[in-house]
Motif scaffolding. Structure first.
Motif: not given
Length: 204
Positions: A94-95, A133-134, A163-165, A171-173
């Motif tokens: 992630x990230x 990225x998601x 980024x969270x996990x 819910x960021x960008x």
């Protein structure tokens, strides 16, 4: 020694020490730069001194690459293509991730003096590395001057600063870093490459 009764059988003979200095691996780029959170995509890492007679100091059909990591996580699989190219199967992540390559020459077939550095590594920093990225978004910003066209905007989420996990991304960008002179009307991600469509003629 000879002071205690030993015999120097090489008295008068010349002797020398060979010191071999080998280059550190250099990681210069990764492609594609964008992948999914689940991993599994093939990533190409380009650079220098991954495996050759010059970079390793010996000739062999292939050369060991001890480790290739993305963001500190070992790739699911990696292999040497040439002295300037490696490929790997990306792990979940992630990230933004730095890319680290570690090569080793201590396979037991050659002698190294105690203290010799048989492992060497090269690193590509995260800001130039691999991004998992998601979501990728496109749009426009309000222009500073109403007479100007709307400047475009490309966002990649989640934001690498929070980024969270992988199981629960935030819910960021964040802005992609590209300067897009006009509004982005649509975005597609194919094979790790981002394609943006709109009325613009150049992207910097």
């Amino acid at each position: 020694g000879t002071a205690y009764g030993g015999v120097d059988r090489l008295a008068g003979a010349s002797s020398g020490v060979v010191v071999q200095v080998l280059p550190q691996p250099r990681v210069l780029s990764v492609s594609p730069r964008l992948g999914s959170l689940a991993g599994g995509g093939v990533v190409t890492v380009r650079g220098q001194y991954f495996g050759s007679l010059y970079s390793r100091g010996y000739s062999a059909p292939t050369y060991p690459v001890a480790e290739l990591t993305l963001g500190g996580v070992p790739c699911a699989q990696h292999w040497l293509v040439s002295d300037t190219e490696l490929r790997c199967v990306a792990p979940p992540g992630l990230g933004a991730s730095g890319v680290r390559v570690r090569v080793t020459d201590d396979d037991g077939s050659r002698y190294y003096a105690p203290g010799s550095a048989t492992d060497r590594e090269g690193v590509l920093p995260a800001d130039r590395g691999y991004v998992q990225a998601s979501i990728v978004l496109g749009g426009s910003l309000l222009p500073r001057d109403p007479s100007e066209a709307d400047p475009g905007l490309l966002l990649v989420g989640p934001d690498e600063r929070s980024p969270g996990t992988p199981s629960l991304p935030s819910a960021t960008a964040q802005a992609s870093g590209l300067t897009v002179p006009q509004s982005v009307s649509s975005v597609a991600v194919v094979g790790g490459c981002v394609y943006a469509a709109g009325g613009f003629t150049t992207v910097r």
